[in-house]
Design a protein around this motif. Structure first.
Motif, PDB file in Angstrom:
ATOM      1  N   PRO A   1      -5.497 -31.041  35.338  1.00 45.47           N
ATOM      2  CA  PRO A   1      -4.584 -32.065  34.814  1.00 45.47           C
ATOM      3  C   PRO A   1      -5.194 -33.474  34.808  1.00 45.47           C
ATOM      4  CG  PRO A   1      -3.420 -30.593  36.302  1.00 45.47           C
ATOM      5  CD  PRO A   1      -4.873 -30.253  36.406  1.00 45.47           C
ATOM      6  N   GLN A   2      -5.956 -33.819  35.847  1.00 47.62           N
ATOM      7  CA  GLN A   2      -6.608 -35.135  35.873  1.00 47.62           C
ATOM      8  C   GLN A   2      -7.669 -35.236  34.784  1.00 47.62           C
ATOM      9  OE1 GLN A   2      -6.315 -33.178  38.601  1.00 47.62           O
ATOM     10  NE2 GLN A   2      -5.302 -34.347  40.198  1.00 47.62           N
ATOM     11  N   ALA A   3      -8.347 -34.123  34.498  1.00 49.75           N
ATOM     12  CA  ALA A   3      -9.355 -34.129  33.437  1.00 49.75           C
ATOM     13  C   ALA A   3      -8.704 -34.379  32.077  1.00 49.75           C
ATOM     14  CB  ALA A   3     -10.120 -32.805  33.429  1.00 49.75           C
ATOM     15  N   ILE A   4      -7.563 -33.757  31.842  1.00 49.25           N
ATOM     16  CA  ILE A   4      -6.855 -33.978  30.578  1.00 49.25           C
ATOM     17  C   ILE A   4      -6.392 -35.427  30.481  1.00 49.25           C
ATOM     18  CG2 ILE A   4      -4.763 -33.374  29.296  1.00 49.25           C
ATOM     19  CD1 ILE A   4      -5.247 -30.494  30.216  1.00 49.25           C
ATOM     20  N   GLU A   5      -5.952 -35.982  31.591  1.00 44.35           N
ATOM     21  CA  GLU A   5      -5.564 -37.402  31.604  1.00 44.35           C
ATOM     22  C   GLU A   5      -6.769 -38.291  31.294  1.00 44.35           C
ATOM     23  OE1 GLU A   5      -2.567 -39.004  32.073  1.00 44.35           O
ATOM     24  OE2 GLU A   5      -1.731 -37.002  31.809  1.00 44.35           O
ATOM     25  N   ALA A   6      -7.937 -37.946  31.828  1.00 45.46           N
ATOM     26  CA  ALA A   6      -9.145 -38.730  31.563  1.00 45.46           C
ATOM     27  C   ALA A   6      -9.510 -38.669  30.083  1.00 45.46           C
ATOM     28  CB  ALA A   6     -10.305 -38.242  32.423  1.00 45.46           C
ATOM     29  N   VAL A   7      -9.366 -37.489  29.470  1.00 45.83           N
ATOM     30  CA  VAL A   7      -9.629 -37.344  28.032  1.00 45.83           C
ATOM     31  C   VAL A   7      -8.653 -38.206  27.245  1.00 45.83           C
ATOM     32  CG1 VAL A   7      -9.525 -35.720  26.098  1.00 45.83           C
ATOM     33  CG2 VAL A   7     -10.668 -35.058  28.214  1.00 45.83           C
ATOM     34  N   ARG A   8      -7.380 -38.116  27.593  1.00 44.14           N
ATOM     35  CA  ARG A   8      -6.350 -38.892  26.895  1.00 44.14           C
ATOM     36  C   ARG A   8      -6.603 -40.391  27.031  1.00 44.14           C
ATOM     37  NH1 ARG A   8      -2.138 -41.662  28.198  1.00 44.14           N
ATOM     38  NH2 ARG A   8      -2.187 -41.049  30.380  1.00 44.14           N
ATOM     39  N   ASP A   9      -6.920 -40.848  28.239  1.00 47.18           N
ATOM     40  CA  ASP A   9      -7.160 -42.270  28.469  1.00 47.18           C
ATOM     41  C   ASP A   9      -8.373 -42.764  27.684  1.00 47.18           C
ATOM     42  OD1 ASP A   9      -4.995 -42.244  30.160  1.00 47.18           O
ATOM     43  OD2 ASP A   9      -6.195 -42.200  32.009  1.00 47.18           O
ATOM     44  N   TYR A  10      -9.424 -41.956  27.642  1.00 45.57           N
ATOM     45  CA  TYR A  10     -10.622 -42.350  26.899  1.00 45.57           C
ATOM     46  C   TYR A  10     -10.317 -42.495  25.410  1.00 45.57           C
ATOM     47  CZ  TYR A  10     -15.435 -42.458  25.245  1.00 45.57           C
ATOM     48  OH  TYR A  10     -16.604 -42.827  24.653  1.00 45.57           O
ATOM     49  N   ILE A  11      -9.613 -41.509  24.859  1.00 48.94           N
ATOM     50  CA  ILE A  11      -9.271 -41.577  23.433  1.00 48.94           C
ATOM     51  C   ILE A  11      -8.354 -42.760  23.153  1.00 48.94           C
ATOM     52  CG2 ILE A  11      -8.055 -40.390  21.557  1.00 48.94           C
ATOM     53  CD1 ILE A  11      -9.099 -37.752  22.754  1.00 48.94           C
ATOM     54  N   ALA A  12      -7.365 -42.972  24.006  1.00 47.78           N
ATOM     55  CA  ALA A  12      -6.426 -44.087  23.815  1.00 47.78           C
ATOM     56  C   ALA A  12      -7.136 -45.432  23.874  1.00 47.78           C
ATOM     57  CB  ALA A  12      -5.323 -44.024  24.865  1.00 47.78           C
ATOM     58  N   LYS A  13      -8.174 -45.533  24.666  1.00 51.62           N
ATOM     59  CA  LYS A  13      -8.926 -46.783  24.790  1.00 51.62           C
ATOM     60  C   LYS A  13      -9.889 -46.984  23.621  1.00 51.62           C
ATOM     61  CE  LYS A  13     -12.350 -48.760  27.900  1.00 51.62           C
ATOM     62  NZ  LYS A  13     -13.100 -48.514  29.119  1.00 51.62           N
ATOM     63  N   ARG A  14     -10.557 -45.926  23.231  1.00 53.16           N
ATOM     64  CA  ARG A  14     -11.640 -46.042  22.242  1.00 53.16           C
ATOM     65  C   ARG A  14     -11.175 -45.959  20.789  1.00 53.16           C
ATOM     66  NH1 ARG A  14     -17.169 -43.801  22.026  1.00 53.16           N
ATOM     67  NH2 ARG A  14     -17.991 -44.882  20.210  1.00 53.16           N
ATOM     68  N   LEU A  15     -10.149 -45.151  20.516  1.00 53.08           N
ATOM     69  CA  LEU A  15      -9.715 -44.917  19.141  1.00 53.08           C
ATOM     70  C   LEU A  15      -9.270 -46.187  18.417  1.00 53.08           C
ATOM     71  CD1 LEU A  15      -9.406 -42.736  17.015  1.00 53.08           C
ATOM     72  CD2 LEU A  15      -7.110 -42.301  17.892  1.00 53.08           C
ATOM     73  N   PRO A  16      -8.433 -47.052  19.002  1.00 54.51           N
ATOM     74  CA  PRO A  16      -8.054 -48.275  18.279  1.00 54.51           C
ATOM     75  C   PRO A  16      -9.250 -49.175  17.939  1.00 54.51           C
ATOM     76  CG  PRO A  16      -6.585 -47.917  20.129  1.00 54.51           C
ATOM     77  CD  PRO A  16      -7.693 -46.917  20.252  1.00 54.51           C
ATOM     78  N   LYS A  17     -10.229 -49.222  18.848  1.00 50.57           N
ATOM     79  CA  LYS A  17     -11.427 -50.028  18.584  1.00 50.57           C
ATOM     80  C   LYS A  17     -12.190 -49.484  17.375  1.00 50.57           C
ATOM     81  CE  LYS A  17     -12.182 -51.294  23.409  1.00 50.57           C
ATOM     82  NZ  LYS A  17     -13.088 -51.152  24.554  1.00 50.57           N
ATOM     83  N   GLU A  18     -12.338 -48.171  17.309  1.00 47.46           N
ATOM     84  CA  GLU A  18     -13.080 -47.562  16.200  1.00 47.46           C
ATOM     85  C   GLU A  18     -12.320 -47.672  14.885  1.00 47.46           C
ATOM     86  OE1 GLU A  18     -16.142 -46.699  16.239  1.00 47.46           O
ATOM     87  OE2 GLU A  18     -16.396 -46.881  18.396  1.00 47.46           O
ATOM     88  N   ILE A  19     -11.001 -47.572  14.933  1.00 48.29           N
ATOM     89  CA  ILE A  19     -10.208 -47.739  13.698  1.00 48.29           C
ATOM     90  C   ILE A  19     -10.326 -49.164  13.193  1.00 48.29           C
ATOM     91  CG2 ILE A  19      -7.852 -47.786  12.780  1.00 48.29           C
ATOM     92  CD1 ILE A  19      -7.274 -45.325  14.516  1.00 48.29           C
ATOM     93  N   ALA A  20     -10.252 -50.127  14.113  1.00 45.12           N
ATOM     94  CA  ALA A  20     -10.402 -51.542  13.724  1.00 45.12           C
ATOM     95  C   ALA A  20     -11.790 -51.798  13.156  1.00 45.12           C
ATOM     96  CB  ALA A  20     -10.146 -52.439  14.920  1.00 45.12           C
ATOM     97  N   ARG A  21     -12.802 -51.216  13.766  1.00 45.17           N
ATOM     98  CA  ARG A  21     -14.170 -51.396  13.281  1.00 45.17           C
ATOM     99  C   ARG A  21     -14.350 -50.753  11.896  1.00 45.17           C
ATOM    100  NH1 ARG A  21     -18.406 -49.359  17.360  1.00 45.17           N
ATOM    101  NH2 ARG A  21     -17.473 -51.029  18.537  1.00 45.17           N
ATOM    102  N   ALA A  22     -13.741 -49.584  11.689  1.00 46.79           N
ATOM    103  CA  ALA A  22     -13.828 -48.899  10.383  1.00 46.79           C
ATOM    104  C   ALA A  22     -13.111 -49.671   9.301  1.00 46.79           C
ATOM    105  CB  ALA A  22     -13.272 -47.498  10.494  1.00 46.79           C
ATOM    106  N   ASN A  23     -11.997 -50.326   9.646  1.00 45.70           N
ATOM    107  CA  ASN A  23     -11.253 -51.114   8.670  1.00 45.70           C
ATOM    108  C   ASN A  23     -11.983 -52.384   8.271  1.00 45.70           C
ATOM    109  OD1 ASN A  23      -9.203 -49.255   8.545  1.00 45.70           O
ATOM    110  ND2 ASN A  23      -7.936 -50.283  10.085  1.00 45.70           N
ATOM    111  N   ARG A  24     -12.790 -52.936   9.185  1.00 41.42           N
ATOM    112  CA  ARG A  24     -13.567 -54.144   8.864  1.00 41.42           C
ATOM    113  C   ARG A  24     -14.722 -53.833   7.913  1.00 41.42           C
ATOM    114  NH1 ARG A  24     -15.236 -56.129  14.457  1.00 41.42           N
ATOM    115  NH2 ARG A  24     -14.029 -54.407  15.227  1.00 41.42           N
ATOM    116  N   SER A  25     -15.228 -52.627   7.988  1.00 39.01           N
ATOM    117  CA  SER A  25     -16.386 -52.265   7.168  1.00 39.01           C
ATOM    118  C   SER A  25     -16.037 -52.035   5.739  1.00 39.01           C
ATOM    119  CB  SER A  25     -17.039 -50.996   7.719  1.00 39.01           C
ATOM    120  OG  SER A  25     -17.461 -51.229   9.037  1.00 39.01           O
TER     121      SER A  25
END
Length: 159
Positions: free
Chosen positions: A135-159
């Motif tokens: 369960p902690q591993a799944i939380e770590a996966v979720r937290d990583y995606i939640a942190k990184r995904l908005p940054k990558e979407i914003a970066r993709a929209n700027r390009s």
């Protein structure tokens, strides 16, 4: 163990907006974050005098995300120094150890041609790590995606 993950449809839509390379990088990082949690739990479960078994634990991944759309990541135990990882996890049956090429074995100060080994009881470290830290591993996966995904979407929209 039953795990329920909510929001996969939203995650899938968000990932579809990104190029495959960025999607693969996010998922690879997320899976690695989850595997690190399980790796640390497995290291905590090992009773290893030499430390070779603990040092042999590593995360291995294989990716075909750009062409086929999948990433495979696994936690591996054992190497040339800790060749016995599977024997620790699953134990061994009673067996005989024979000398090779007409030589003798020295056991308890006596020369023998054959030694009757009683076997070894299992001392699992990988499965309990998955069961306890899953369960902690799944939380770590979720937290990583939640942190990184908005940054990558914003970066993709700027390009």
């Amino acid at each position: 163990m039953n795990l329920e993950i909510a929001g996969l449809a939203d995650l899938h839509r968000a990932l579809q907006e990104l190029p495959a390379k960025i999607e693969g990088n996010i998922m690879r990082g997320a899976l690695r974050a989850g595997q690190k949690v399980i790796l640390e739990a497995a290291k905590g479960n090992i009773n290893d005098r030499t430390g070779a078994l603990s040092k042999s634990l590593r995360i291995s991944f294989r990716s075909r995300s750009q062409k086929y759309g999948w990433i495979r990541m696994k936690l591996v135990a054992g190497n040339k120094d800790a060749y016995y990882a599977h024997m620790v996890e699953f134990g061994t049956a009673r067996h005989y150890i024979k000398a090779k090429k007409h030589k003798s074995l020295f056991f308890a100060g006596l020369a023998r041609e054959v030694v009757d080994h009683p076997g070894a009881t299992p001392a699992p470290f990988m499965r309990p790590a998955l069961d306890s830290a899953g369960p902690q591993a799944i939380e770590a996966v979720r937290d990583y995606i939640a942190k990184r995904l908005p940054k990558e979407i914003a970066r993709a929209n700027r390009s």
